[in-house]
Design a protein around this motif. Structure first.
Motif, PDB file in Angstrom:
ATOM      1  N   ARG A  10       0.857  -1.249   0.137  1.00  0.00           N
ATOM      2  CA  ARG A  10      -0.084   0.132  -0.048  1.00  0.00           C
ATOM      3  C   ARG A  10       0.830   1.253  -0.037  1.00  0.00           C
ATOM      4  O   ARG A  10       1.903   1.460   0.869  1.00  0.00           O
ATOM      5  CB  ARG A  10      -1.049   0.032   1.346  1.00  0.00           C
ATOM      6  N   TYR A  77      -3.659 -10.556  -3.751  1.00  0.00           N
ATOM      7  CA  TYR A  77      -3.891 -10.198  -2.368  1.00  0.00           C
ATOM      8  C   TYR A  77      -4.522 -10.788  -1.562  1.00  0.00           C
ATOM      9  O   TYR A  77      -4.132 -11.369  -0.389  1.00  0.00           O
ATOM     10  CB  TYR A  77      -4.315  -8.876  -2.632  1.00  0.00           C
ATOM     11  N   ASN A  82      -3.113 -13.552   1.418  1.00  0.00           N
ATOM     12  CA  ASN A  82      -3.865 -13.612   2.635  1.00  0.00           C
ATOM     13  C   ASN A  82      -4.571 -14.924   2.571  1.00  0.00           C
ATOM     14  O   ASN A  82      -5.414 -15.107   3.824  1.00  0.00           O
ATOM     15  CB  ASN A  82      -4.764 -12.467   2.630  1.00  0.00           C
ATOM     16  N   TRP A  86      -0.399 -15.282   4.827  1.00  0.00           N
ATOM     17  CA  TRP A  86      -0.892 -14.714   6.185  1.00  0.00           C
ATOM     18  C   TRP A  86      -1.303 -16.018   7.170  1.00  0.00           C
ATOM     19  O   TRP A  86      -0.709 -16.015   8.258  1.00  0.00           O
ATOM     20  CB  TRP A  86      -2.046 -14.013   5.821  1.00  0.00           C
ATOM     21  N   ASP A 131       7.061  -6.133   3.767  1.00  0.00           N
ATOM     22  CA  ASP A 131       6.425  -7.176   4.115  1.00  0.00           C
ATOM     23  C   ASP A 131       6.072  -8.309   3.090  1.00  0.00           C
ATOM     24  O   ASP A 131       6.632  -8.389   1.790  1.00  0.00           O
ATOM     25  CB  ASP A 131       4.770  -6.624   4.538  1.00  0.00           C
ATOM     26  N   TYR A 132       5.257  -9.196   3.825  1.00  0.00           N
ATOM     27  CA  TYR A 132       4.979 -10.431   3.292  1.00  0.00           C
ATOM     28  C   TYR A 132       4.548 -10.273   1.703  1.00  0.00           C
ATOM     29  O   TYR A 132       4.749 -11.408   1.069  1.00  0.00           O
ATOM     30  CB  TYR A 132       4.242 -11.543   3.899  1.00  0.00           C
ATOM     31  N   GLN A 133       3.773  -9.386   1.145  1.00  0.00           N
ATOM     32  CA  GLN A 133       3.230  -9.321   0.007  1.00  0.00           C
ATOM     33  C   GLN A 133       4.325  -9.203  -1.061  1.00  0.00           C
ATOM     34  O   GLN A 133       4.046  -9.650  -2.316  1.00  0.00           O
ATOM     35  CB  GLN A 133       2.187  -7.814  -0.346  1.00  0.00           C
ATOM     36  N   HIS A 155       6.885  -7.553   8.222  1.00  0.00           N
ATOM     37  CA  HIS A 155       6.001  -6.860   9.663  1.00  0.00           C
ATOM     38  C   HIS A 155       5.439  -7.859  10.279  1.00  0.00           C
ATOM     39  O   HIS A 155       4.867  -7.596  11.328  1.00  0.00           O
ATOM     40  CB  HIS A 155       5.099  -5.892   8.805  1.00  0.00           C
ATOM     41  N   VAL A 156       5.185  -9.283   9.692  1.00  0.00           N
ATOM     42  CA  VAL A 156       4.376 -10.201  10.339  1.00  0.00           C
ATOM     43  C   VAL A 156       5.317 -11.169  10.880  1.00  0.00           C
ATOM     44  O   VAL A 156       6.294 -11.243  10.752  1.00  0.00           O
ATOM     45  CB  VAL A 156       3.393 -10.798   9.291  1.00  0.00           C
ATOM     46  N   ARG A 295     -10.262  -7.743   4.577  1.00  0.00           N
ATOM     47  CA  ARG A 295      -9.996  -9.045   3.713  1.00  0.00           C
ATOM     48  C   ARG A 295     -11.364  -9.819   3.679  1.00  0.00           C
ATOM     49  O   ARG A 295     -11.261 -10.946   3.792  1.00  0.00           O
ATOM     50  CB  ARG A 295      -9.057  -9.854   4.242  1.00  0.00           C
TER      51      ARG A 295
HETATM   52  O1  F6P Z   1       0.954  -5.761   9.633  1.00  0.00           O
HETATM   53  C1  F6P Z   1       0.602  -6.497   8.650  1.00  0.00           C
HETATM   54  C2  F6P Z   1      -0.199  -5.779   7.598  1.00  0.00           C
HETATM   55  O2  F6P Z   1      -0.443  -6.788   6.589  1.00  0.00           O
HETATM   56  C3  F6P Z   1       0.359  -4.756   6.882  1.00  0.00           C
HETATM   57  O3  F6P Z   1       1.451  -5.013   5.876  1.00  0.00           O
HETATM   58  C4  F6P Z   1      -0.682  -3.905   6.593  1.00  0.00           C
HETATM   59  O4  F6P Z   1      -0.347  -2.601   6.639  1.00  0.00           O
HETATM   60  C5  F6P Z   1      -1.860  -4.317   7.864  1.00  0.00           C
HETATM   61  O5  F6P Z   1      -1.499  -5.460   8.125  1.00  0.00           O
HETATM   62  C6  F6P Z   1      -3.039  -4.117   7.184  1.00  0.00           C
HETATM   63  O6  F6P Z   1      -3.425  -5.152   6.112  1.00  0.00           O
HETATM   64  P1  F6P Z   1      -3.991  -4.898   4.655  1.00  0.00           P
HETATM   65  O7  F6P Z   1      -3.132  -3.906   4.145  1.00  0.00           O
HETATM   66  O8  F6P Z   1      -4.091  -6.343   4.145  1.00  0.00           O
HETATM   67  O9  F6P Z   1      -5.303  -4.270   5.085  1.00  0.00           O
END
Ligand code: F6P
Ligand code: ADP
Length: 459
Positions: A10, A77, A82, A86, A131-133, A155-156, A295
Motif C-alpha cells: 500500500r 492479495y 492472505n 498470512w 512485508d510478505y506481499q 512486519h508479520v 479482507r
Molecule cells: O501488519 C501486517 C499488515 O499486512 C500490513 O502489511 C498492513 O499494513 C496491515 O497488516 C493491514 O493489512 P492490509 O493491508 O491487508 O489491510
C-alpha cells in the motif's frame, strides 16, 4: 548521497493527509533527504493498469502508484498473500487455501513490479521492501541486473520451520528471502526461525558474523522491533482528552483489525468468565471492542466476524441489564485522534493476539496514558511486543481463566504499581520509537546509510 526507495503493497497518501500512521512519519525524513521515492499499490483505483508507475510529487518525497487488473490483484492479495502466506506465517496452516492461480498471481505481480521499479532506479539508490506481499522482489530485481543494495522488513511473524513447510514450494519461498542484502524481523523469535529455516531447510551456513551463506551469496539478518511515533500519538491523546469527558465506568478496550490472528473470540470468552466469576464487577465495568472488518471476501474472515457477533450477543444477553451493556462492539475504523483519546480514558488495554509480528496497538495504548493515573496493559505472550514490554501483564490468550484473572488484577491494581509499570514501559517506548527503528535498519543496510533526521511531524 543515494535516494531511499521504499516499496510496499500500500502506498502512502499522495497529499500527506493520512501521514500520522507511524511508518510514513518515520520514513519521510529519510525519503525527503535525497528526493526519495515510495512505490506502492493503489488497489482502490483498479482501473487502467499501465505497467508503468504513475508519479505524484509531494513536498517531501515522490509517491509512485502502481495499478493492477482487478482479477490479478484479487488472486495476489486475497489469494496468495492472505489465503496462503498470512495463515501460514500466523501458524494457521488449517486455513491455507492452495490454488495454482494464487501463486501465479503473486509471481506475476512481483515480476512486473520489479520491472517497473528497475526503470526508475539510479545506481546509488537503496531499496527497502516491506512485508510478505513482496518477498520475491529482490530476486526479481537481481534477475534484471539491479545491483543496488536491497533490504527487506517482515512486519508479520515468521513461523518455525515445521509450520513454514506447510507452504507449497516452501524452499523457493525461503530462497526469496535469501536474495536480499539484509532481512529484518520484529523479534529475536522470528530471527531464530529464519536462521533455522535457512540452516535446516536450505543447508545454509551460519557465519561467525551472524550472516547466512546460501547458494554462494551472503545475507545479513537482524531483529529490528518496529515502534510508533510516540510523541505524536501522546499529543493526540493529551489534546483530545482536554475537550472530552472520561468514560462513566472503568473501561476495558480492544482495538484490532477483525482478523483471526487477534484472538478476539478468546478475549471475549475471558471477559465472559471474568463477569461470571466476579459478579461484583457487573454493571461496574465495560468492554469496548473496536474491530473493523478487513479482507472481507476470504472465508476465514467472514467466519470470525460471525463468531464474534455471536459471542458479544451472548455476553450481552447473559449479563446485560436495561441500564448496562457489558460489551460494546464497533465495526468501523476511527481516526487516530479518536483512538488516542479512547485509549487514554480506558483503565485496561486488552491486546491478546494468538500470534502477532509486533502489535502496535500495545504501544499506542501505553503512549496515550496519563502518567499520573495510567491504565494497565494486558498483553499476549505471543505478540512480538511482549519481548520488549515485560512490565505489561502478560497472558496466555488461549486460556480464558488466565485472561479473566488478569482483568481482575488489572482493575484492582493500586495506583503506585500502575505508575511504576507505565513509567518503565513508556521509557522503553521513548528510547526505541519508530525513528530509532528506521535508522537502525538503514544503518545496517548500508555502510554509508541514507541519513535520518529526528522526525518532524508537520509537513
Ligand atoms: O501488519 C501486517 C499488515 O499486512 C500490513 O502489511 C498492513 O499494513 C496491515 O497488516 C493491514 O493489512 P492490509 O493491508 O491487508 O489491510
Ligand atoms: P496489524 O498491522 O496486524 O493490523 P497492529 O496492531 O500492528 O496490527 O497495527 C494496527 C494499526 O491499525 C494500529 O496503528 C491501530 O491503531 C490501527 N487500527 C486498528 N484498528 C483500528 C480502527 N478501528 N480504527 C483506526 N485504526 C485502527
Amino acid at each position: 548521497m543515494g535516494r531511499l526507495v521504499i516499496v510496499s503493497n500500500r502506498a502512502p497518501s499522495i497529499d500527506g493527509s493520512t501521514d500520522s500512521g507511524g511508518l510514513v512519519v518515520a520514513l519521510k525524513d529519510a525519503l525527503g533527504k535525497g528526493g526519495g521515492l515510495w512505490i506502492g499499490g493503489a488497489p482502490e483505483q483498479q482501473e487502467a493498469p499501465s505497467d508503468s508507475i504513475v508519479w505524484h510529487d509531494r513536498r517531501d518525497f515522490s509517491v509512485g502508484l502502481v495499478e493492477w487488473e482487478p482479477e490479478l490483484y484479487r488472486d495476489f492479495y486475497l489469494g496468495y498473500c492472505n489465503s496462503v502466506l498470512w495463515p501460514a506465517f500466523h501458524g494457521r496452516v488449517d486455513l491455507i487455501d492452495v490454488q495454482g492461480r494464487y501463486a501465479e498471481a503473486y509471481a506475476t505481480v512481483n515480476k512486473r513490479l520489479a520491472r517497473m521499479i528497475a526503470q526508475n532506479l539510479r545506481e546509488d539508490d537503496q531499496i527497502w521492501v516491506h512485508d510478505y506481499q513482496l518477498i520475491p522482489l529482490a530476486q526479481e530485481l537481481k534477475a534484471l541486473r539491479v545491483r543496488n543494495r536491497i533490504g527487506f522488513f517482515l512486519h508479520v511473524p515468521l513461523p518455525d520451520l515445521h509450520t513454514f513447510m506447510a507452504i507449497p514450494d516452501w524452499q523457493n519461498v525461503a530462497r526469496w528471502f535469501s536474495a536480499y542484502d539484509l532481512v529484518g524481523f520484529q523479534t529475536s523469535r522470528d530471527l531464530r526461525h529464519m536462521i533455522n529455516i535457512f540452516q535446516h531447510g536450505l543447508r545454509g551456513e551460519l557465519r561467525a558474523n551472524g550472516n547466512i551463506g546460501i547458494d554462494g551469496r551472503e545475507v545479513a539478518l537482524g531483529a529490528f522491533p518496529i515502534s510508533i511515533d510516540v510523541e505524536g500519538f501522546r499529543e493526540f491523546a493529551v489534546k483530545g482528552a482536554a475537550g472530552t469527558a472520561p468514560a462513566p465506568l472503568p473501561r476495558l478496550i480492544g482495538v484490532d483489525r477483525l482478523d483471526y490472528s487477534k484472538g478476539l473470540p478468546q478475549r471475549l470468552a475471558g471477559y465472559g468468565e471474568f463477569l461470571e466469576k466476579y459478579p461484583g464487577y457487573r454493571s461496574n465495568v465495560s468492554l469496548l471492542q473496536i474491530a473493523p472488518p478487513t479482507r472481507n471476501s476470504v472465508n476465514a474472515y467472514k467466519a470470525i466476524r460471525a463468531e464474534l457477533e455471536h459471542l458479544a450477543g451472548r455476553i450481552n444477553g447473559r449479563f446485560g441489564t436495561v441500564e448496562w451493556t457489558p460489551v460494546q462492539y464497533l465495526h468501523r475504523a476511527l481516526t487516530r485522534e479518536e483512538l488516542a483519546v479512547l485509549f487514554r480514558y480506558s483503565r485496561v488495554g486488552l491486546v491478546t493476539p494468538l500470534f502477532d509480528g509486533m502489535n502496535l496497538v500495545a504501544k499506542e495504548y501505553v503512549a496515550a496514558q496519563d502518567e499520573d493515573d495510567p491504565g494497565v496493559l494486558i498483553l499476549s505472550q505471543f505478540a512480538g511486543a511482549a519481548e520488549e514490554m515485560s512490565e505489561a501483564l502478560i497472558v496466555n490468550p488461549h486460556d480464558a481463566s488466565d485472561i479473566a484473572e488478569t482483568i481482575k488484577t488489572a482493575l484492582d491494581m493500586p495506583l503506585s504499581e500502575r505508575i511504576e509499570r507505565h513509567d518503565a514501559l513508556y521509557r522503553k517506548l521513548k528510547k526505541h520509537d519508530v525513528t530509532y527503528w528506521t535508522s537502525s535498519f538503514l544503518k545496517r543496510l548500508s555502510p554509508s546509510p541514507v541519513s535520518v533526521l529526528p522526525y518532524h511531524r508537520a509537513i
